[in-house]
Scaffold this active site. Structure first.
Site, mmCIF file in Angstrom:
data_model
loop_
_atom_site.group_PDB
_atom_site.id
_atom_site.type_symbol
_atom_site.label_atom_id
_atom_site.label_comp_id
_atom_site.label_asym_id
_atom_site.label_seq_id
_atom_site.Cartn_x
_atom_site.Cartn_y
_atom_site.Cartn_z
ATOM 1 N N PHE A 87 -21.542 35.755 -30.888
ATOM 2 C CA PHE A 87 -20.885 35.412 -32.135
ATOM 3 C C PHE A 87 -19.395 35.100 -31.975
ATOM 4 O O PHE A 87 -18.768 34.525 -32.848
ATOM 5 C CB PHE A 87 -21.181 36.568 -33.101
ATOM 6 N N TYR A 88 -18.813 35.440 -30.807
ATOM 7 C CA TYR A 88 -17.384 35.171 -30.618
ATOM 8 C C TYR A 88 -17.135 33.665 -30.633
ATOM 9 O O TYR A 88 -17.819 32.893 -29.952
ATOM 10 C CB TYR A 88 -16.875 35.749 -29.293
ATOM 11 N N THR A 89 -16.126 33.280 -31.393
ATOM 12 C CA THR A 89 -15.736 31.875 -31.552
ATOM 13 C C THR A 89 -16.964 30.954 -31.683
ATOM 14 O O THR A 89 -17.041 29.892 -31.072
ATOM 15 C CB THR A 89 -14.831 31.395 -30.386
ATOM 16 N N LYS A 99 -23.570 40.180 -26.148
ATOM 17 C CA LYS A 99 -24.134 40.994 -27.234
ATOM 18 C C LYS A 99 -24.874 40.103 -28.239
ATOM 19 O O LYS A 99 -24.496 38.947 -28.441
ATOM 20 C CB LYS A 99 -23.017 41.724 -27.992
#
Ligand SMILES: NC(=O)c1ccc[n+]([C@@H]2O[C@H](COP(=O)([O-])OP(=O)(O)OC[C@H]3O[C@@H](n4cnc5c(N)ncnc54)[C@H](OP(=O)(O)O)[C@@H]3O)[C@@H](O)[C@H]2O)c1
Length: 366
Positions: free
Chosen positions: A62-64, A90
């Site tokens: 989900f990061y960036t 993750k």
């Protein structure tokens, strides 16, 4: 201690650096975009970490909006470091709003999310897969079985948790043990001088059940570096927290308590001739149960300064001052079996230390 001095993660055979490199700021899209870095900006940071001997890197689907995984995958590939690196990612967040099974921790989503992560990372296996956050719904047994299948399929080497209730992690681990399934070896949770709440429940949980703690935001997103000030205009300073409309990803606020801790940290660091960031990081990684601190950096200079946090020993009096400034009062139930009652032997009739050897369960880590 140094970044090329490797420690076993939890009760596993996986050797990792005490400082893990966080890559939540690699990329320019999604929620983290306001403080994101381009691939060209991220490359020298990543290379410096590798060259110093670091081997533990952390990202999430989900990061960036997926860019962190894509950039990290390319940086690993071009540096030829896939075998050396312990690649952690993750799953949990919904990456396709409107599709209820495109998020959460059910089997359908977790397997699909892993396939997507592998594609973005450009690899065929993940070293450490973490359940990113509790979805409040999926039974722990389903998560254990899903992770077991992923490990057996060769797509994942080890499993762990991030941001789940203590009871949930304990139930999953106990279920895995009881059924001879792969254990969870890591617990990634927020930990810094600004927030020691995990010490009451999660630290004993991790030590007893063989999980290495990966403390995230050990610098409080930068607040503990000393570069911010408070005033009429709120938090000011040269960094992501000092900007108009700053995105706060750390769970701690810049409140009176936080500024008090920052003040004491400044004095302690000054006395040691160390930067505040180094002092705060050294404190965090050497606390009981800590497998690694997961730290972010937006420049090579920051990263090098942070790596140097491992090359000194925090004197006992300095730790005591920091411990005192950052102390959190135990909540009601915990107070019944911690300091106040135990010190006087009120609650159990004797202190824990008075029990015969063998009474305490084995401590697997730290
Ligand atoms: N599991 C989870 O739920 C979770 C949640 C959050 C984060 N994480 C992980 O933890 C990692 C670290 O999180 P974080 O970035 O929030 O926390 P952090 O490590 O406490 O803060 C890092 C930020 O502080 C500043 N900084 C770092 N070193 C510095 C230094 N030596 N001097 C001055 N400023 C310095 C930089 O920001 P500036 O750009 O402002 O300079 C940097 O991006 C993430 O990348 C991610 O991998 C996990």
């Amino acid at each position: 201690m140094s970044v090329d001095h490797y420690f076993l993660l939890g009760r596993s055979g996986l050797r990792v650096s005490r400082l893990a490199l966080g890559t939540m700021n690699y990329g320019k899209a999604g929620f983290h975009a306001p403080f994101g870095k381009t691939e060209d900006e991220a490359r020298p940071i990543f290379r410096s970490y590798l060259e110093a001997g670091g081997n533990f890197v952390d990202t999430a689907d989900f990061y960036t909006a997926g860019q962190s995984e894509e950039i990290l995958g390319r940086l690993i590939s071009e540096s030829g470091s896939r075998d050396r690196v312990v690649l952690t990612t993750k799953v949990s967040h919904n990456t396709d709003p409107g599709n209820p099974n495109a998020g959460g921790n059910g089997r359908k989503h977790v397997i699909r999310a892993v396939e997507d992560s592998l594609r973005r990372l450009g690899t065929d296996y993940i070293d450490l897969l973490l359940l990113h956050v509790w979805d409040t719904l999926t039974p722990a047994e389903e998560v254990v079985r899903t992770f077991e299948d992923l490990v057996r399929s060769g797509k994942v080497r080890y499993g762990g948790f991030s941001d789940v209730p203590g009871w949930y992690a304990a139930r999953a681990q106990t279920y895995a043990e009881a059924h001879g399934l792969n254990p969870f070896v890591a617990l990634q949770i927020p930990y810094s001088l600004l927030g020691r709440e995990i010490e009451a429940e999660y630290v004993p949980l991790a030590r007893n059940l063989g999980m290495g703690i990966m403390g995230w935001s050990p610098l409080g997103g930068g607040l503990l570096t000393g570069k911010y000030r408070t005033g009429d205009r709120g938090v000011t300073g040269d960094g992501r927290l000092g900007r108009e409309g700053a995105v706060w990803t750390s769970p701690w606020q810049a409140d009176e308590r936080a500024w008090h801790i920052v003040g004491v940290l400044e004095e302690v660091a000054g006395g040691l001739g160390r930067s505040m960031a180094q002092t705060a990081l050294n404190w965090a990684v050497t606390q009981p149960g800590m497998g690694a601190a997961v730290v972010g950096a937006s420049s090579v200079g920051q990263l090098e300064g942070n790596i140097a946090a491992l090359d000194f020993e925090l004197p006992a009096d300095a730790r005591a001052r920091l411990d005192e400034a950052a102390a959190v009062a135990p909540r009601t139930v915990y107070a019944m079996f911690t300091t106040a009652y135990q010190a006087n032997g009120i609650n159990t009739g004797s202190k824990v230390g008075d029990k015969p050897r063998g009474y305490a369960p084995p401590l697997w880590h730290g």
